[in-house]
Scaffold this active site. Structure first.
Site, PDB file in Angstrom:
ATOM      1  N   TYR A 242      16.701  32.188  -1.989  1.00  0.00           N
ATOM      2  CA  TYR A 242      16.849  31.004  -2.835  1.00  0.00           C
ATOM      3  C   TYR A 242      18.349  30.792  -2.914  1.00  0.00           C
ATOM      4  O   TYR A 242      19.062  31.639  -3.468  1.00  0.00           O
ATOM      5  CB  TYR A 242      16.295  31.266  -4.236  1.00  0.00           C
ATOM      6  CG  TYR A 242      14.790  31.130  -4.361  1.00  0.00           C
ATOM      7  CD1 TYR A 242      14.137  29.986  -3.914  1.00  0.00           C
ATOM      8  CD2 TYR A 242      14.031  32.131  -4.962  1.00  0.00           C
ATOM      9  CE1 TYR A 242      12.764  29.850  -4.040  1.00  0.00           C
ATOM     10  CE2 TYR A 242      12.656  32.000  -5.100  1.00  0.00           C
ATOM     11  CZ  TYR A 242      12.035  30.859  -4.629  1.00  0.00           C
ATOM     12  OH  TYR A 242      10.683  30.724  -4.765  1.00  0.00           O
ATOM     13  N   ASP A 270      11.239  24.570  -0.489  1.00  0.00           N
ATOM     14  CA  ASP A 270      10.150  23.827  -1.135  1.00  0.00           C
ATOM     15  C   ASP A 270      10.010  24.146  -2.616  1.00  0.00           C
ATOM     16  O   ASP A 270       9.009  23.812  -3.237  1.00  0.00           O
ATOM     17  CB  ASP A 270       8.814  24.102  -0.418  1.00  0.00           C
ATOM     18  CG  ASP A 270       8.434  25.580  -0.449  1.00  0.00           C
ATOM     19  OD1 ASP A 270       9.204  26.386  -1.002  1.00  0.00           O
ATOM     20  OD2 ASP A 270       7.365  25.927   0.088  1.00  0.00           O
ATOM     21  N   HIS A 370       4.296  26.534  -0.535  1.00  0.00           N
ATOM     22  CA  HIS A 370       4.586  27.559  -1.540  1.00  0.00           C
ATOM     23  C   HIS A 370       3.295  28.089  -2.160  1.00  0.00           C
ATOM     24  O   HIS A 370       3.219  28.315  -3.372  1.00  0.00           O
ATOM     25  CB  HIS A 370       5.521  26.998  -2.608  1.00  0.00           C
ATOM     26  CG  HIS A 370       6.546  27.983  -3.092  1.00  0.00           C
ATOM     27  ND1 HIS A 370       7.781  28.110  -2.518  1.00  0.00           N
ATOM     28  CD2 HIS A 370       6.517  28.899  -4.091  1.00  0.00           C
ATOM     29  CE1 HIS A 370       8.472  29.052  -3.152  1.00  0.00           C
ATOM     30  NE2 HIS A 370       7.715  29.551  -4.106  1.00  0.00           N
TER      31      HIS A 370
HETATM   32  C1  LIG Z   1       3.197  34.639  -7.409  1.00  0.00           C
HETATM   33  C2  LIG Z   1       3.936  34.020  -6.278  1.00  0.00           C
HETATM   34  C3  LIG Z   1       5.303  34.186  -6.203  1.00  0.00           C
HETATM   35  C4  LIG Z   1       6.010  33.623  -5.147  1.00  0.00           C
HETATM   36  N1  LIG Z   1       7.344  33.830  -5.077  1.00  0.00           N
HETATM   37  C5  LIG Z   1       8.038  33.301  -4.039  1.00  0.00           C
HETATM   38  C6  LIG Z   1       9.434  33.524  -3.933  1.00  0.00           C
HETATM   39  O1  LIG Z   1      10.038  34.188  -4.761  1.00  0.00           O
HETATM   40  N2  LIG Z   1      10.067  32.948  -2.893  1.00  0.00           N
HETATM   41  C7  LIG Z   1       9.422  32.200  -1.941  1.00  0.00           C
HETATM   42  O2  LIG Z   1      10.039  31.685  -1.015  1.00  0.00           O
HETATM   43  N3  LIG Z   1       8.092  32.012  -2.003  1.00  0.00           N
HETATM   44  C8  LIG Z   1       7.385  32.542  -3.016  1.00  0.00           C
HETATM   45  N4  LIG Z   1       6.032  32.351  -3.077  1.00  0.00           N
HETATM   46  C9  LIG Z   1       5.345  31.697  -1.955  1.00  0.00           C
HETATM   47  C10 LIG Z   1       4.900  32.735  -0.905  1.00  0.00           C
HETATM   48  O3  LIG Z   1       5.985  33.186  -0.137  1.00  0.00           O
HETATM   49  C11 LIG Z   1       3.880  32.157   0.086  1.00  0.00           C
HETATM   50  O4  LIG Z   1       4.400  30.994   0.648  1.00  0.00           O
HETATM   51  C12 LIG Z   1       2.548  31.865  -0.574  1.00  0.00           C
HETATM   52  O5  LIG Z   1       2.249  32.847  -1.539  1.00  0.00           O
HETATM   53  C13 LIG Z   1       1.471  31.854   0.481  1.00  0.00           C
HETATM   54  O6  LIG Z   1       0.256  31.500  -0.061  1.00  0.00           O
HETATM   55  P1  LIG Z   1      -0.827  32.589  -0.495  1.00  0.00           P
HETATM   56  O7  LIG Z   1      -0.320  33.233  -1.713  1.00  0.00           O
HETATM   57  O8  LIG Z   1      -2.019  31.788  -0.787  1.00  0.00           O
HETATM   58  O9  LIG Z   1      -1.019  33.518   0.664  1.00  0.00           O
HETATM   59  C14 LIG Z   1       5.319  32.882  -4.147  1.00  0.00           C
HETATM   60  C15 LIG Z   1       3.945  32.710  -4.243  1.00  0.00           C
HETATM   61  C16 LIG Z   1       3.249  33.269  -5.290  1.00  0.00           C
HETATM   62  C17 LIG Z   1       1.775  33.079  -5.349  1.00  0.00           C
END
Ligand SMILES: Cc1cc2nc3c(=O)[nH]c(=O)nc-3n(C[C@H](O)[C@H](O)[C@H](O)COP(=O)(O)O)c2cc1C
Ligand code: HEM
Length: 489
Positions: A242, A270, A370
């Site tokens: 980030y 995103d 995301h």
């Molecule tokens: C609880 C949670 C926290 C997340 N934190 C981040 C993060 O800190 N940085 C980021 O780039 N994406 C984050 N994401 C997105 C994940 O990298 C990923 O794109 C997403 O979880 C994929 O979908 P899925 O959870 O259904 O497999 C987060 C997603 C969730 C559910």
């Protein structure tokens, strides 16, 4: 270093002088209050007393060292005070939610009975605290994108080929040139400690054992250094960035990751602001009502909380300092100028931006909404549109990765194979790893990777592919059985 009694610390609980105890150390946070990304009020609530249990699950262990000058690390609690704190902890009345979790943990099925990622998620839903589950599972607005991410896979069917030799089947591949035993990687997701005390380290150790790559979040609950220290030397780890709005701070972070040995930077684009995740925002109210009964509108008074409602939810404030002015022209050349690591743009949501990313000569893109924490097209549909409209992008980008879907999105080997047929080099999963480590720690993470491997190999054999290279776009067909609704006027 001097030592303090609980009584001495208790004198300092105001804006003018605020001390807190974290892991038996005493800190003066008075000057830090206005800078606290979670707001001053939340620290003041713990002013003059022990804040360890509120602090630990959501802050990387090095947050204090990095943000408070050494002079504000005042000293330690004395032995007697430490004993008193321990006694108080033992005697403290558990909340209803804590008791529910304790009971659910005693009733978890043996790992051998977990057959699918949904089985794992169902166990996690029982054993996670309300706060953790709300944070992990929430998605934007009415969570419709969440179900659509999953539904997208049901519109794609295999056109399987038969009479092909598949007795030997190798699901391994490379991601940005690094080997992976299956076309799956851990997509960086914040705050794994909310679900399990070993948090991200559970995932690191299992990823090593199972031969897959872990991307760690900028907001992981262990520091990037601790995670790297728990990894095997041969292991590949990527870093999700980030970007801080201050280029110098961002540059220091990127350089730190390069020095620590992270092998690629995934720049997240995103989530420059937190999505609207109401399940998460509501969580503290639900917990409050569980403990002390319903809260009603107090007629004739202003019952708005003094600090307003925290509409950012858990970790929402973590992105408060992110750069909201990133552009293709400025940010990518800047990042290129400060690192030799491969750069992947995480969070491409339409064909137009995939083209711009290819033109900006990044090393890969990660199609993602995301995990439905923002409300754009399901990534599988974006992938399909790129394949239909601009297949040349796949040649321009060394690694056109594909991530996402939510609970119920990429949860099956068949989902993975559909995405790979359409051109994804690999897929990233977020929640399944959080759920698995929360329920069973490292073994849970290993278990879901083993399940995915079995399902991937089965799907490959059934479509007639013995290696990842054999998976072709023509092996998948999009079939949208829209019901023809005849409306009577
Ligand atoms: C609880 C949670 C926290 C997340 N934190 C981040 C993060 O800190 N940085 C980021 O780039 N994406 C984050 N994401 C997105 C994940 O990298 C990923 O794109 C997403 O979880 C994929 O979908 P899925 O959870 O259904 O497999 C987060 C997603 C969730 C559910
Ligand atoms: C010094 C003692 C500190 C205490 C007692 C403290 C306590 C807290 C608490 C209780 C929360 C809210 C948690 C929740 O929503 O449930 C919080 C949030 C947060 N803290 Fe701290 N904190 C401290 C120091 C720090 C430091 C040094 C940093 C690093 C810069 C930091 C960064 C954050 C961030 C980014 C959030 C927002 C998390 C969110 O949005 O939920 N904190 N803090």
């Amino acid at each position: 270093m001097p030592s303090f009694t609980l009584q001495q610390v208790a004198q300092h609980k105001s804006q003018n002088s605020c001390w807190v105890i974290i892991k038996n150390k005493v800190y003066d946070v008075t000057e830090f209050l206005p800078e606290h990304p979670g707001g001053a009020a939340i620290i003041l609530k713990y002013g003059g007393r022990d804040a360890t249990s509120a602090y630990e699950p959501i802050h990387p262990p090095d947050a204090l060292d990095k943000n408070l000058p050494a002079s504000k690390h005042l000293g330690y609690l004395n032995g007697e005070s430490i004993n008193i704190l321990q006694q108080e902890k033992l005697k403290a009345k558990k909340t209803k939610d804590e008791r529910r979790v304790e009971l659910a943990r005693q009733r978890m099925p043996p790992l051998s009975r977990i057959l699918s990622l949904m089985d794992m998620e169902n166990v996690a839903r029982q054993v996670l605290s309300h706060k953790a589950l709300a944070y992990y599972s929430s998605a934007s607005d009415d969570e419709i994108t969440n179900s659509e991410n999953a539904r997208a896979f049901t519109r794609f069917f295999f056109r399987a080929r038969v009479m092909r030799a598949v007795a030997h089947c190798d699901p391994s591949t490379t991601i940005l040139g690094f080997r992976s035993s299956i076309p799956v990687f851990v997509s960086g997701a914040a705050l794994a400690k909310l679900g399990h005390p070993d948090g991200e380290l559970n995932i690191t150790r299992a990823a090593c054992k199972e031969g897959i790559i872990q991307m760690i979040s900028s907001n992981s609950s262990f520091s990037a250094a601790d995670i790297m220290a728990s990894a095997d030397q041969s292991q590949t780890l990527f870093f999700q960035l980030y970007k801080h709005r201050d280029d110098d701070i961002a540059e220091r972070r990127v350089r730190e990751m390069e020095n620590l040995g992270y092998k690629a930077i995934f720049l997240t684009v995103d989530a420059i602001v937190a999505g609207n995740r109401e399940r998460d925002i509501r969580s503290p109210w639900i917990l409050e009502e569980q403990e002390s009964g319903p809260v009603y509108f107090a007629s004739g008074t202003s019952d708005e909380p003094k600090d307003g409602v925290n509409v950012f939810g858990t970790a929402g404030a973590l992105v408060a300092n992110d750069d909201r002015d990133m552009t293709w022209e400025k940010t990518i050349p800047w990042l290129r100028s400060i690192t030799k690591l491969p750069i992947v743009i995480k969070g491409i949501q339409c064909v137009e931006d995939a083209i711009l990313a290819a033109e900006a000569k990044v090393d890969g893109i990660l199609l993602s909404n995301h995990g439905a924490r923002c409300s754009s097209l399901p990534p599988l549909e974006v992938l399909y549109s790129i394949r239909q409209q601009h297949p040349e992008i796949f040649d321009k980008l060394e690694d056109s990765l594909f991530s996402d879907p939510l609970a119920g999105g990429i949860r099956r080997g068949t989902d993975i194979i559909k995405a790979v047929c359409l051109g994804a080099k690999a897929v990233g999963l977020g929640r399944p790893f959080l759920y698995a480590q929360s329920a069973y720690g490292q073994s849970g993470v290993s278990k879901i990777i083993e399940i995915l491997r079995r399902e991937v190999v089965t799907a490959m054999r059934l479509v007639g592919a013995s290696t990842i290279r054999d998976l072709r776009p023509e092996m998948v067909q999009r079939v949208d059985w829209h019901p023809h609704v005849h409306v009577k006027l």
